[in-house]
Write an enzyme that holds these catalytic residues in place. Structure first.
Site, mmCIF file in Angstrom:
data_model
loop_
_atom_site.group_PDB
_atom_site.id
_atom_site.type_symbol
_atom_site.label_atom_id
_atom_site.label_comp_id
_atom_site.label_asym_id
_atom_site.label_seq_id
_atom_site.Cartn_x
_atom_site.Cartn_y
_atom_site.Cartn_z
ATOM 1 N N TYR A 142 2.737 7.007 -10.886
ATOM 2 C CA TYR A 142 2.421 5.637 -10.481
ATOM 3 C C TYR A 142 1.156 5.228 -11.214
ATOM 4 C CZ TYR A 142 1.047 1.821 -7.261
ATOM 5 O OH TYR A 142 0.648 0.629 -6.705
ATOM 6 N N LYS A 171 6.383 4.241 -12.135
ATOM 7 C CA LYS A 171 6.155 2.872 -11.691
ATOM 8 C C LYS A 171 4.957 2.381 -12.482
ATOM 9 C CE LYS A 171 4.593 -0.175 -8.065
ATOM 10 N NZ LYS A 171 3.815 -0.294 -6.808
ATOM 11 N N VAL A 214 9.587 -2.084 -8.735
ATOM 12 C CA VAL A 214 9.087 -1.855 -7.378
ATOM 13 C C VAL A 214 8.293 -3.091 -7.004
ATOM 14 C CG1 VAL A 214 7.725 -0.371 -5.867
ATOM 15 C CG2 VAL A 214 8.976 0.626 -7.803
#
Length: 302
Positions: A142, A171, A214
């Protein structure tokens, strides 16, 4: 234990599920389950438990693990579930990753350490240690420089993707289309899912070859956000872009509010009753709130 790695489950729109709390800041399980049902019934493709807009930094490990059990039970495998990890200390990340891997999750998502800035090699070692501690669980990197204070170098991400078999995606919340394209290009020879982490660039990301996104706004506007992806994969590119352009003013109106209050504020304005933000974050007020209301009205939601 975590599910066998199935990369085909990592596509579409994942939502960092809001974490409803009561006035004392305790997680409200009934409202959490209601939120899970709402986003699934309105089209999301996956759930991220304890992402940034889930306020992961406000809860201890036991609270997050217990709430994730509730999410998994309510989800009943209708969509995949990821578990977010954001500790600074490597050993704390490993401990939490091992606990999460005992649950029936599909993946963990690990934010780069906040406040400090490790060297590139130290950052690689941090992620590698976590991945190796849960070798049978898919791990997503992330990358959120806006919150962590620095970006994860593309070369580090690419190295992790090529050297560790369970590092299966990212992400990317940089909002940088060039970086997103480079991640896609430089990992094309391995199995690696690339999700955009900025709600405002879902459509451009898909045009570059991203597997999905996301999106925190999918908590409140799941049909609109999922429409960007669903129309795109159906070949309706103009419709996909139209959904993106409808969403953008709403999402951008949140920028003047204190993170992450705006997401819960909008959910509560929609009558979703997700409770307050966890203190010290307080609800949006004044001109910032009026600006969000105006954007929602203009988008057809109030």
């Amino acid at each position: 234990m975590s599910k066998p790695i199935k990369d085909e489950r990592f596509k579409g729109i994942f939502v960092p599920i809001l974490t409803p709390v009561d006035e004392e800041g305790r997680i409200d399980s009934a409202k959490l389950r209601k939120q899970v049902d709402y986003v699934i019934e309105h089209g999301v493709d996956g759930i991220l438990a304890f992402g940034s807009n889930s306020e992961f930094y406000m809860f201890d490990d036991d609270e997050m693990i217990d709430a994730t059990r509730e999410i998994l039970d309510e989800t009943s495998d209708r969509v995949p579930v990821m578990f977010g990890i954001g500790h600074i200390r490597t050993s704390a990340c490993i401990t939490l990753a091992k606990r999460a891997a005992e649950l029936d999750i599909d993946a963990i998502s690990v934010l780069q350490p906040m406040f400090i800035r490790p060297t590139d090699q130290a950052l690689y070692n941090h992620y590698a240690a976590i991945a190796q501690a849960v070798p049978d669980t898919a791990m997503f990197v992330y990358n959120n420089p806006g919150r962590a204070g620095y970006p994860i170098p593309i070369a580090t991400i690419v190295s992790l993707a090529h050297r560790l078999r369970n590092v299966r995606g990212i992400k990317d919340s940089t909002g940088n289309i060039t970086d997103l394209q480079e991640l896609i290009r430089q990992t094309a020879d391995v199995t690696f899912t690339v999700f955009s982490g900025k709600d405002t660039i879902v459509f451009p990301g898909l045009c570059c070859g991203a597997d999905g996104a996301v999106c925190s706004t999918a908590n409140m506007f799941p049909e609109l956000v999922c429409g960007i992806y669903d129309k795109y994969v159906a070949g309706d590119y103009e419709g996909s872009r139209a959904c993106q352009f409808r969403l953008n003013p709403i999402r951008l109106s949140q920028d003047v509010a204190s993170f992450p209050a705006a997401t819960k504020d909008m959910a509560n304005l929609m009558g979703m009753d997700v409770g307050p933000s966890v203190l010290p974050t307080e609800p949006t007020a004044g001109a910032a709130l009026e600006g969000m209301k105006r954007a929602m009205r203009d988008g057809g939601y109030l």
